[in-house]
Structures are given as C-alpha cells and as structure tokens.
Design a protein around this motif. Sequence first.
Motif, short mmCIF file in Angstrom:
data_model
loop_
_atom_site.label_atom_id
_atom_site.label_comp_id
_atom_site.label_asym_id
_atom_site.label_seq_id
_atom_site.Cartn_x
_atom_site.Cartn_y
_atom_site.Cartn_z
N ARG C 26 0.86 -1.18 0.00
CA ARG C 26 0.00 0.00 0.00
C ARG C 26 0.90 1.23 0.00
NH1 ARG C 26 -3.73 -0.71 4.96
NH2 ARG C 26 -2.02 -2.04 5.60
N LYS C 87 7.27 0.53 9.48
CA LYS C 87 6.17 -0.16 10.16
C LYS C 87 6.15 0.15 11.66
CE LYS C 87 6.94 -3.96 6.94
NZ LYS C 87 5.90 -3.72 5.94
N ASN C 88 7.01 1.04 12.08
CA ASN C 88 7.16 1.33 13.51
C ASN C 88 6.65 2.72 13.86
OD1 ASN C 88 8.40 -0.97 14.44
ND2 ASN C 88 10.29 0.03 15.04
N LYS C 432 -6.64 0.32 20.57
CA LYS C 432 -6.35 -0.01 19.17
C LYS C 432 -6.99 1.02 18.22
CE LYS C 432 -4.12 -3.88 20.15
NZ LYS C 432 -2.64 -3.90 20.16
N ILE C 435 -4.75 3.88 17.63
CA ILE C 435 -3.74 3.65 16.59
C ILE C 435 -4.24 4.16 15.25
CG2 ILE C 435 -2.56 1.85 15.26
CD1 ILE C 435 -2.38 0.17 17.81
N PRO C 493 -6.91 -2.15 14.99
CA PRO C 493 -6.75 -1.09 14.00
C PRO C 493 -7.07 -1.56 12.59
CG PRO C 493 -4.61 -2.00 14.53
CD PRO C 493 -5.60 -2.71 15.41
N ALA C 496 -3.48 0.46 10.39
CA ALA C 496 -2.07 0.24 10.74
C ALA C 496 -1.44 -0.72 9.74
CB ALA C 496 -2.00 -0.34 12.15
N PRO C 497 -0.12 -0.84 9.74
CA PRO C 497 0.51 -1.80 8.84
C PRO C 497 -0.04 -3.21 9.01
CG PRO C 497 2.16 -0.36 9.79
CD PRO C 497 0.86 -0.03 10.47
N MET C 498 -0.54 -3.53 10.17
CA MET C 498 -1.13 -4.84 10.40
C MET C 498 -2.44 -4.68 11.15
SD MET C 498 1.13 -7.92 10.57
CE MET C 498 1.26 -8.17 8.84
N ARG C 499 -3.34 -5.62 10.91
CA ARG C 499 -4.54 -5.70 11.74
C ARG C 499 -4.16 -6.37 13.05
NH1 ARG C 499 -9.30 -5.76 9.07
NH2 ARG C 499 -10.17 -5.58 11.19
N ARG C 500 -5.16 -6.58 13.90
CA ARG C 500 -4.84 -7.15 15.21
C ARG C 500 -4.19 -8.54 15.06
NH1 ARG C 500 -9.14 -6.01 20.05
NH2 ARG C 500 -9.61 -4.13 18.86
N LEU C 501 -3.18 -8.77 15.84
CA LEU C 501 -2.41 -10.01 15.70
C LEU C 501 -2.89 -11.07 16.67
CD1 LEU C 501 0.35 -7.71 15.07
CD2 LEU C 501 0.49 -9.88 13.84
N ASP C 502 -2.76 -12.31 16.23
CA ASP C 502 -3.26 -13.44 17.00
C ASP C 502 -2.20 -13.90 18.00
OD1 ASP C 502 -4.26 -15.79 17.99
OD2 ASP C 502 -4.85 -16.60 16.04
N GLU C 503 -2.30 -13.38 19.21
CA GLU C 503 -1.29 -13.70 20.22
C GLU C 503 -1.47 -15.10 20.78
OE1 GLU C 503 0.00 -10.62 22.86
OE2 GLU C 503 -1.16 -9.12 21.77
#
Lengths: 124, 446, 525
Positions: C26, C87-88, C432, C435, C493, C496-503
């Motif tokens: 993107r 990405k930071n 989130k 963000i 979010p 953001a560069p990523m959607r919510r991550l699967d912890e």
Amino acid sequence: MGNTHYTKDHEYVRVDGDVATFGITDYAQSQLGDVVFVEVPKVGTHLKQGAEAAVVESVKAASEVYAPVSGEVIEANSALEGAPATVNEDPEGKGWFGKIKLSNQSELAALMNEADYKAYLSTL
Amino acid sequence: MRYLPLSADDRSDMLARVGVDHIDKLFADIPRDKLLDKVLPLPLSKGELEVERMLSKMAARNKAASSGPFFVGAGAYKHHVPATVDHLIQRSEFLTSYTPYQPEIAQGTLQYLFEFQTQVAALTGMDVANASMYDGSTGTGEAVLMAHRITKRNKAVLSGGLHPHYGDVVRTLSEMSNAEVVTLKPDLRAKEDLIAAIDDQTSCVVVQSPDVFGTLRDLKPIADACHAKGALLIAVFTEVVSLGLVTSPGEQGADIVVGEGQSIGNALNFGGPYVGLFATKTQYVRNMPGRLCGETVDAEGKRGFVLTLSTREQHIRREKATSNICTNSGLCTLAFTIHMTLLGEKGLRSLAEVNHANAVMLADKLAKLPHVEVVNEQFFNEISIRLKGDATKIVDRLAHHGIMAGVPAARLFPDQGLDDVLIIANTEVNTDEDRDALVAALKEAM
Amino acid sequence: MLNRQGRPTTPANDATAVHKTFTGNRALQQIEPLIFEIGSTDQTGVDIDAPAPHHKKLGGLERKNPIGLPGLSEPETMRHYVRLSQKNYGIDSGLFPLGSCTMKHNPRLNEKMARLPGFSDVHPLQPQSTVQGALELMDTLAHWLVTLTGMDAVAMSPKAGAHGELCGLMAIKAAIIARGEEATRKVVLVPDSAHGTNPATAALIHFEVRSVPVREDGTVDPKVVAELAGPDTAAIMLTNPNTCGLFEKDVVAIADAVHKAGGYFYADGANFNAIVGKARPGDLGVDAMHINLHKTFSTPHGGGGPGSGPVVLSERLAPFAPVPFIRKTEEGLQLVEDEAEATKHGAHPFGRMTAFHGQMGMYVRALSYMLSHGADGLKQASEDAVLNANYVRAGLADLMSLPFGNKPCMHEVLFDDTWLKDTGVSTLDFAKAMIDEGYHPMTMYFPLVVHGAMLIEPTESESRASLDLFIATLRDLAIAAKRGDTERFTGAPYHAPMRRLDETRAARSPVLKWTPPLPILEAAE
C-alpha cells in the motif's frame, strides 16, 4: 452427579472410588481466556490439599492450580501439553489436569457441591 | 529552553483550564517542607554549542582506539562497523520507539527481533535464542539461575578461563540467592580438570571459549561429563566473531549458550551498552529469561510477529518470573542484526579468517622475541604472552608512546601471580604496521 | 470541511477496501520478506580482503558445517531495514502517551555527543591514564544525580531499571548481612500498584514478597505499612510518584514506619521525572533509588533498550555499593575495579553487577541532556510534564472515569474502564482505535489495582496544540464508543501496517525462528 466437588479457586474434583480427577472449572477457563499452555502435575508426586499442582497460562496471565485434595498423582493429562485449547473447549471433560489417589476422603467435606458452587459464582 | 514547547502564556492558560492558579498547587501532595523553593545548585541551561564544547573537551581527554595501534580485548573488541549500520539504527522509527507491546505499529522492531533470534540460534547451533540480555556477563548470571531452575540443584562450577567479571557477576548473584559457586583457579594454559569438579549436586558448568586468555576450548568432553551427572553445560563466548570459524557450542553439546555480541555492529563505548546473546534448547524455552518474539498472523491472515511466551516475564508473573529483566538491549540488537545481515555467512567467515590470520601472524612474530612465550596452543584472535617484567608497567609505557598493547592479566586477576602476562587481541583493524610497531615496542620495553 | 484544529470533520472516504493492490503493498507501506527469504549465504554487503596465507591454529575446532546465515548487498540491506522502520511508531512519529514509560523527546545532540570517538571508541580496559575524560564524565553525571536526588552516593553500573532495582536490593541485603540479621530480615513489602519488576527483583535474591494493599485514594497508607513492617522486614519498595500517577503524600510517614522497624526504603525511580528539581528523594527518607536514564533523562528507548539504571544510595548503604566506582586521587580519577582494592579505601562492596563499568553511551546522552536543560530547565520540564498530564485530565474528566476522583495528578493521569461499561468496547479496543487515529496507545491494564486501566503520560515534550488535538481525538473516540459505534473499536486497527495479531496462536505453538520451508514436492503423476 453428587461426586463432583469445587474449590473457591475454581478447581473441580470428580471422585470415583478413591480416585479423584481434577481440573479447572468452566468459569475459570472463561476468566482466563484462551489457554496457551498447561503444565500438568507430575505422576508420582504426593500433593497436599492446597499445594501447587499445575500451572495454566493464557496469553496475558499465568495461574497456579492447587490440589483440591491430598494424595498421590497417578495420572496426568499430558495431551493438554500439545492441545491446551482443550481446557477452553471441555474443561470439566477432556480438559482434566490430573488424577489423584485420595489419601484423605474427609477433605471432600470441606469443598463445595455443585449447587453451592453455583451460588458462590453468583456472588462474584 | 529548546526542548520545551510550552510558552509562558500557554502555561498560564493551561493552569487556568486545569483550575489552579499556581503550578505548585499541582504538587500539593509533596509535603510542604520538602518542596524545593530554589533551583538546585547545578549549572543553568545551555545552548547546543556550549554543551558540545564541554563534552568535546571531555572526549578529547580520552585516547580513541582508532588513533593508533590497538590490541586491547579481553571481553570487548575493536572491529570495523559498516557505515550503513549506524545510519539505520538512528532512524527515528527505530531509535525512538518503545518495546513492541503494540505489535500492529511495531512490526519493524518485531521482525528484526525474529531475524535476530534466528541468526543467533544459527550461530550458536541452538534451537532458540531470546531477544537479548544486557550483555554477556549478566546473561551468564541469568544462565546459571536458569540451570538451577531446570536441574533443581544450586551449585555452579566456573572454569578458570571464564572472564573474571563474568565470574564476579555469577558469584554476586549466587551469594545473594544462597546458591553455591565453585570457581577454578585462573587457567592460563587450559590445563584445568573441570570434569573432576562435577558432582551429583552440580547444576551447571560454565566454560568460556575462546577463554579469557584466548585459548579455544574443546567443549564436547565437558558436555558429556555434565550430562552423565545430570548437569548442564553453559558455554560462554566474549568474541562472537569466533563463531564464524569455530564449531558452534551447540554442535559441541552445550545446553545454554550465552555470550557478548558487541563485536558485531557495536562500538566499544567504554564498556556499554553492549548486547547479550542467549540461546538454548527447545525443551528449556519456558525457563528462559528475557523477551521472545514469535510468528503469528493478523486478522486478515497476514504473517506478523508478536512478543510471546510473556507469562515467563516480570510484568505478568511478578515474583514468579524467570528473571526481572524488562528493558534489554533493543538498539544494540538492531545494530548486531544489521551488521550480520551485511556480512552474511560469506562475509562472517571471511571476517573470522582475517581475524585468525592476523592473530597467527602476530603470535609468530612475538614468539620470536627473546623473553616472550605465547601460552596458547589453539586460539582465535586473541593470545596471551608471558614476558619479562611487569605487564601493567609495560602497557602503561607503551600507551605513552601511542600503542595500546593489550590487557595486563593482573588487571583482571590481581594477586594471582599473573603480573607478567599480557592478553593481546588482534582483529581485522590491525595492520602489519600495527603488529610490527607492537613487536618493536615490546622488545624495547623489556 | 476542516474544523479549527485542521482536522477533517467527517472521516475520509476509504477507498482501500475497493482497490486491492496486486502486490499487497500500500504505497509507502510495503510488505517486506524476511532476510532468510531474500538473502543468500553467498551474498555479502561487505568487502573483506582475503587473509594473507597462514597456518591455522584452531586445534580440531574449525567449523565444518554451514551456519545458514543469509547476506544482503548494501542497497538491499538499506531497503530492508528502511522498510521495516516504516512499520514502527516512534516518539518522532507522534504523541506517545505510554504511561510509566516516559516517551519524551530524544535530542539528537545527545546522539552526536555519544558518538564522539573519545567516548564511543574507547575500550573499558585501556590504561586509566588514557580515559580520564570518560571518568570525568561519569563523575560529573554522578554529581548531577546525587545533587538532584539529595543522596550520598551513586552506583553507576546497573544496565537498566530492573538491574538497578537488583543493585539496590543487593546493597540492602549486604547491609542486613553486615548487621547479622540475614536470617530474620527476609520480607520486602511491595504495594499492589508496583511495577512487576519489583516483586520479580525481590524474589530473585530470595526475599519474600509481602503485598501492601493500596487504599481507596490510590496511595499507600502508612498505618498499614506500620502494621506489616516488623523485625522480619528488609525493605519496602515504593514507587513515588506511584503508578496511579499520584504522589505518595504520606511518604515520610511510610519511610519512618519502615525505618522504625529496622528496614530500608527502596524507591522505584521510574517516575522520578515528575519531581526532578521539585523534591529530593533523599529528603523523603529514601535509602536507595534507581534512576532510569532512558526515561527521566531522555536517552532513547530504542525499541526496548539499551537503558541505564544508576542507583543513588543513602549514607547507610553507600559503603556497600558494587565495584567499579570512581575515586579521586592526586593523579586524577581512579576507577576501583577490584573488591580487595575497594576495601583498602574503606568500602565494603557487595560484588559486581556487570562486566566493565556500565552504560557509558547512555551516560553521555544523559549528561548532554542535563547540561542542556540545566537545573532550571530540569525543574521546568517536571512542571510542564505535570501540567500537561493535568491538562489532559481536565480535558477528558467529564467523559472518561477517574478511579480516584477528579483531583490533580502528577506526570501521568490514570483512567479506568467504568465509563466503557455496557458499550461493548474494552480498554484494549479503545487503545487499538487510537492507533487508527495516529496515536500510540496509552499504557493499558496497568497498574493492576484499577480495572481496565488506561495510563496516559503525555510528557513535557508536547505542545499545547498537540495536546488539544489529542484531547479532541480522545473525546471523539469516547463519544463514538458511548453512542455504540462499536465496530470502530472491536476491529481496530484498520489502518495500521497490520490488523490485530493473533497472540494466542503465537503462544500455543511458538515459532521463535525462521525455518526453511520443506522442499516443494512435485505432484505425483
């Protein structure tokens, strides 16, 4: 179903003769969220009631699981180590932690029965 | 003050909005007699030019390693760091970010940590590495505590070739936590019998290779002896470049590998900040200290990275944590991983070969000097020599002539009969001219 | 249509859902593979001349197997890490209100100074005559630290805050041992609101942790401390200002209670930035306190370090400080590195915290910051930090809930999630959504004494305009949450560069390093 007993720390223990199968209750798993790791009790360990018997971890929390009764661990559910989600899916069935050979049947009297536990939950 | 955006008008308007008439009303919980009414007796604010002047003056009183022949090592090494490294680590998004607790906006940090962990695991020959410790010495202390947790024993055996500062860190931690430490005598010639020191109470043996005197140690027999007694082998290194040329500790049977990563990507910095590398076997990962980064996916199924297995850590486990470590060596880790990416396997091997070749050449030259004995039979880029006279005095004299000859062993091991021993490091930065200058100066000084 | 702060009043039309790119990139946000997927072991970004012919002296220990380290050329390396950096989120990207972490501006002068060869290119074991300027810098910084804290001495070597805590508790343990009371004084009192490092540190050196409940106003009650303290008490670990953003108003009485019981007062200095130049811990009865140079004195956080955690000590604890320490002699400054040598000068060091002398690179940055600010500027910085936090409190108090009432806070303001009750939005969701609005979230779910905690620390580095925009944004979000615009939060979010991550997935089956993919099998005929 009179042979299942509960602790205030949300462990259950299901008694069959002198063998007690224990784990955490459905309420406990729902509070923890996704379980990611279970350290099951070691077979051969002699546990005292209330002693640390196992550890259950979610992403953001780790909880000790205490022995609901005293006795020797005669079996551990090592399948949980590879499939911790079982604790969420079927806590009081396939998600059991260990089996203890009861050394003191009278300890059960101090635990809650299902109705008492339900009443206890409603106070939380 | 250039760092403070609020103007006097802002301050009074904002106080009014907050509903107080004086800033000290916001400090009202401080006991009245403890609230300072005067500015403390320290210098007042200064412009950038003046600060630069003051600090430059202090800096000028130090002799930089690059200003002459330089052979000082013993735990920290002068290497060339590519210009790219320092440029990249100063990018705002790396430099001014926090620990990546919000993974959606910290993938930069998380991905390089994942890459770093993979690099360190490969280098050390281990299954898994963490996202860094403060430095090699504190990592060694943590490794010993970890071994105690795994073996449920509490006696560590330290090789006499272990850097004494590392030994001191372990001893301090152990004294404070009622654990036992057996330290073997400084082992100049690598003749110690570590295996004899292992018994049924031993939790771990800590061996450094190359050791503090520069000698490469064969870890395999020690690993076997440890395992026969139910103890763990903790392999330590202070010169990570050696792993480009030497069989990894993992391949030699180590259970925990811990070391100093400063040589790759990081400056000497008078001792810090550095970066502790820490690796172990998969079966011990839950006993590991420090942060771990792991792979996962996001809500759209895209690969991403998060900090994981956090239940080992202090912010969740509190008094039951595997360590109290929180902040680690983030940016030094980045410097390490960028430099290692630039090198790659090919570059690292070349770098290690040049280091070794330079050290061999120097050892050969020194061995020809009268009154000098090179003590190491096998080494990487550092050697120790016995010479005629007091090494500390000779080092001071040579420093006066612009040559940094090395570390007198007595500085690390005072009162141990090593006054005539000099530890000399030789990396890719040392030229033939440097070596000739050192040899000539040593000859003259003795 | 823009409002007076220059923000669009209606959310922009989001075209991203319509136009998926072919690459998955993107524009400025590019997908970046791992070095292991783009590099190769034959590639390198450094040119190293082949070594001169030589015989090897490696014994039998030469590496035989490949390592598996990919290399990249220099331009590839540059692009890889620049893309990662994009990405930071950093302080330089925007407001970073991470409570308890003090994300203040990191002046670049400090970076420049730390890179002077006279500081960065000096070895810790060079002859001391060749590093007098480095020792002078350490000594000068030490002088600033003891003056600002009103303490007697400082142990410089701890590598970060938690390491400083360990140093302080070790000094306390050493003092207890010297009194012959190590068998009895084993308990460390730790309030429930403490950082996790406090109990972890105490446990590390076998102290027992005893929790101190926090009273209703968010502070510690000296009467409770007096009841809990006794002949078994080694110390209390108290953060002040505490993690609820409040100054422990009874700190002197707490110190007295612990001292009366024969224990020591360890202060967690993580929040010292609120009171620099306003009050001195030494005047409040503190025996030991670490100072996070990476919080209070602006050395960069660097994505999680390096830090630096010097520990200031009272007169009673100063003799037990670890080696090394600096001593003034007629020939100049001497670094005392050895315990035997230290005892000759009347010290009783408890040992050593780390190899060498501590975080020199951080010392330079911190001193550069202190010299720039001066005593006057440091005081002003504390006042501005506190003012900014209170300004945020005043701007949000009507919409969000303050667990201890709407009263002045110190450098950070703590909200809880009472106000989100029945909205279907959690603290995490709210964070989130921040963000997506371009902010770094506040600290969440800490301190533990408050439900759904949101701890906001704007720091002194924010302008009034920046705070106004932040407050307005949080108000917009709060109103949206209350009116049931739930998806904005629960799926955030989105941008953001990523959607919510699967912890959960990461923790259930940990993948902690890259492994080569299995060879692709040819489909069977």
